[in-house]
Design an enzyme around this catalytic site. Structure first.
Site, PDB file in Angstrom:
ATOM      1  N   GLU A 199     -22.655   9.097  19.813  1.00  0.00           N
ATOM      2  CA  GLU A 199     -21.455   8.452  20.050  1.00  0.00           C
ATOM      3  C   GLU A 199     -21.198   7.860  21.140  1.00  0.00           C
ATOM      4  OE1 GLU A 199     -19.218   8.709  17.578  1.00  0.00           O
ATOM      5  OE2 GLU A 199     -20.444  10.563  16.334  1.00  0.00           O
TER       6      GLU A 199
ATOM      7  N   ASP B  94     -22.667   4.074   9.366  1.00  0.00           N
ATOM      8  CA  ASP B  94     -22.600   3.072  10.363  1.00  0.00           C
ATOM      9  C   ASP B  94     -23.504   1.776   9.691  1.00  0.00           C
ATOM     10  OD1 ASP B  94     -21.601   4.968  12.139  1.00  0.00           O
ATOM     11  OD2 ASP B  94     -23.335   5.296  13.239  1.00  0.00           O
TER      12      ASP B  94
ATOM     13  N   PRO C 266       0.674  -1.095  -0.010  1.00  0.00           N
ATOM     14  CA  PRO C 266       0.018   0.025   0.237  1.00  0.00           C
ATOM     15  C   PRO C 266       0.820   1.380  -0.002  1.00  0.00           C
ATOM     16  CG  PRO C 266      -0.651  -1.421   1.914  1.00  0.00           C
ATOM     17  CD  PRO C 266       0.721  -1.878   1.138  1.00  0.00           C
ATOM     18  N   PRO C 267       0.307   2.432  -0.388  1.00  0.00           N
ATOM     19  CA  PRO C 267       0.956   3.636  -0.436  1.00  0.00           C
ATOM     20  C   PRO C 267       1.426   4.044   0.912  1.00  0.00           C
ATOM     21  CG  PRO C 267      -1.201   3.908  -1.368  1.00  0.00           C
ATOM     22  CD  PRO C 267      -1.247   2.681  -0.560  1.00  0.00           C
TER      23      PRO C 267
END
Lengths: 491, 177
Positions: free
Chosen positions: A334, A408, A107-108
């Site tokens: 949250e 979600d 990956p980068p």
């Protein structure tokens, strides 16, 4: 030896002499400028462009393999490959053919370029770097010409510097090494790749200068098979995202030149940064230092590092100010996530935040003790529960749901699909392609409903606690995991 | 010595060496290809006391051939011989011949009195009448005069007891040499 200097001197003297003798040099100057311009544009057009050689004495390649944190497996693979270049005589005794190419894929931001630079240092080589896109030009034949020029330049540079090895690093090789004969492929592209294949095949250990190609890509699936066969890129080194140990090493490297406060535990930070690449971790330490500077602190504290994690993941805090009702809804949402996260995986909440960053209005950052690569059905259901908890909490506390939970739900449905495709649902083992969408939908709904009712019951039980936490969170805007846990009844 | 200063020194040496070669070559060419052959040609022409070349040290400029004349028997022949000889040696037509002589103010004054006849002769083409009028005017002053005309110029030579003056007037131009 000094041909150029002598020629320059002679031309200056001739021009001076002719000027002294009253010859008007202006037409000659125009002619020379005209010829020069034609040559310059011609060289630009035909790919006479020189490739970057970091510096003549290789100062840039002062990165050592030891300076690269984590990536032990990749480093060992690379080191072994490079040994073959360093010690040709020994390997010849065993009849080993030196490696011609090493393909770094991953990956980068995982340090592929750093590894290539370190390789140049390790072998005491001339180091040339090019990226795949440099070979792409609107003119036909330029790519192939640039490949030849790159190899010639590597050899001549090595001879100039009295070195026997040259390392050519081609970044993003998928640009020029993509599969031939595909829809996006055309004759110019194929010519460039063919030239690279020919040049790599033409390399022999008996030549004066040994050339090793190191290429990096994050799309190895796009590469042409001919490029990957042994004899071209002999080794494929996987440069993956660092594990916890690797992240700790990288953090140690990047904090070497930064003053850390005594409360900083880099091991915890390494634990909190699952999925971070080396570049992310570098950015994290840098952001932490910037935060410390903003607060005029002399040392970087644990809080700075944690805020920097949030910043690297989510971006800078926004000035966006939601209304009080919205803020309350965000907090409720949250807290729902946090409660379920803490109940299903104790100690997993790292931060709860209701200050907007980037696209998120609020967020709960979770942490885990060890990197996890496999998930059981219980763990997946727990993750679904955490994802659904926000919306369910809103429903329990505020009487309805909002659009804030759409992401979600996407996460929850993806996890439910993982359960089904993993053969852990009531359907048993299924073929991914052949599951009827109706059946997939009903099974997914069943899983989600089951988890949702568990979440609902749990949150009802914790409703009074949630109300207490809500008051504190609205006041403070953010809570650390420890502050949050102290308010839970089980602690 | 660092690499840069070595390169600078080499360049400087190349400049000096090239200049020396070019300057030396030019000097030798001037000596043996121009001055010497020209001297041979001019020394053999009647009436030339001395001569020198002036090209202002420039390659493309008109070469000025300065000649000092005395006791010239035929100015036209002498002038033509100088012109042809200079072209033969120098290889191009951009040549100006400047005549230096032993003139006196009296001779100059005399020329001014007759130069109108010369210009009139050039514009009318009646050179016989011009020559006659000049002869009449100058013989009265005791000066021996010769007038020659060719396709390019009108040549006048004036001789008195202790002085002489040579004038070449181009037929196409207004300039008096």
């Amino acid at each position: 030896m000094y041909t150029k200097e002598i020629a320059v001197g002679a031309v200056i003297a001739l021009a001076t002499f002719l000027f002294w003798k009253g010859i008007d040099l202006l037409p000659f100057l125009f002619l020379a400028a005209f010829v020069g311009a034609i040559l310059y544009f011609n060289s630009m057009r035909t790919g006479g462009k020189s490739f970057t050689a970091p510096s003549k004495d290789n100062k840039v390649s002062l990165v050592r393999l030891d300076d690269i944190g984590g990536q032990d497996m990749a480093k060992n693979e690379l080191r072994e490959a490079l040994e073959f270049i360093r010690d040709v005589e020994t390997i010849k005794k065993l009849g080993i053919r030196p490696l011609k190419g090493i393909l770094l894929n991953g990956p980068p931001g995982t340090g592929k370029t750093l590894l290539a630079k370190a390789a140049a240092h390790y072998t005491d080589s001339v180091f040339l770097t090019a990226s795949g896109s440099e070979f792409v030009e609107m003119y036909v034949g330029v790519g192939a010409q640039r490949i030849r020029k790159l190899f010639n330049q590597a050899k001549s540079l090595a001879k100039q510097q009295g070195k026997q090895n040259a390392v050519i690093f081609i970044d993003e090789i998928e640009v020029l090494g993509g599969k031939r004969g595909e829809a996006n492929s055309h004759i110019e592209h194929e010519q460039t790749l063919n030239e690279l294949l020919v040049q790599m095949d033409g390399l022999s250990s008996d030549e004066m200068v040994r050339v090793l190609i190191i290429a990096a890509t994050n799309r190895p699936d796009m590469l042409d098979a001919a490029l990957l066969r042994p004899g071209r890129f002999d080794r494929q080194v996987k440069v993956d995202l660092p594990d916890k140990k690797g992240r700790l090493q990288i953090l140690l490297l990047h904090t070497k030149n930064k003053p850390l406060a005594e409360d900083v535990c880099l091991e915890d930070i390494a634990g909190d940064t699952m999925g971070f690449s080396g570049a992310h971790l570098e950015s994290l330490t840098n952001e932490a230092a910037i935060l410390a500077l903003r607060e005029s602190k002399e040392k970087i504290s644990s809080d700075h590092l944690r805020s920097a994690i949030d910043k690297v993941i989510m971006g800078e805090k926004l000035d966006r100010l939601p209304s009080l009702q919205e803020k309350q809804r965000i907090a409720v949402h949250e807290i729902g996530h946090a409660l379920l996260s803490e109940i299903t995986t104790p100690g997993s909440v790292a931060t709860i935040n209701v200050a907007s960053r980037s696209n998120a209005l609020g967020y709960v950052r979770q942490t885990q003790e060890n990197d996890t690569y496999l998930y059981t059905i219980d763990q997946l259901k727990a993750k679904i529960a955490v994802a659904l908890a926000g919306a369910v909490a809103e429903e329990i506390t505020l009487g309805n749901r909002s659009t804030g939970a759409s992401n979600d739900f996407k996460q929850a449905t993806d996890l439910a699909k993982q359960i089904i495709y993993g053969g852990m649902s009531t359907l048993g083992i299924v073929s991914v392609e052949n599951v009827p969408s109706e059946l997939l939908h009903s099974t997914m709904s069943a899983i989600l409903k089951d988890v949702e009712s568990y979440v609902h019951n749990t949150l009802i039980t914790y409703h009074p606690t949630a109300a207490q936490i809500l008051a504190v969170l609205l006041n403070k805007e953010s809570l650390t995991g420890d502050e949050f846990r102290k308010m839970l009844p089980m602690n | 010595m660092s690499n840069n200063s070595t390169r600078f020194t080499v360049t400087l040496a190349a400049i000096i060496l090239t200049l020396a070669l070019l300057g030396g070559g030019q000097f030798l060419w001037q000596q043996y290809a121009i001055d010497k052959p020209l001297a041979e040609v001019l020394n053999s022409i009647d009436g030339i006391d001395s001569f020198y070349l002036d090209n202002s040290n420039k390659i493309n400029d008109t070469v000025k051939v300065h000649i000092s004349l005395s006791n010239v028997k035929n100015l036209q022949k002498t002038y033509q011989a100088v012109h042809d000889g200079a072209i033969k040696v120098l290889g191009h037509n951009q040549i100006s011949i400047f005549i230096h002589d032993n003139r006196t103010p009296e001779l100059e004054q005399l020329y001014y009195t007759v130069h109108l006849y010369v210009q009139e002769g050039i514009s009318t083409g009646n050179f016989a009448a011009m020559a006659e009028r000049i002869q009449q005017k100058t013989s009265a002053s005791g000066v021996e005069t010769q007038v020659y005309v060719d396709a390019s110029n009108v040549y006048l030579s004036f001789k008195s007891i202790n002085a002489d003056m040579y004038v070449v007037v181009p037929r196409q131009q207004t300039e008096v040499k």
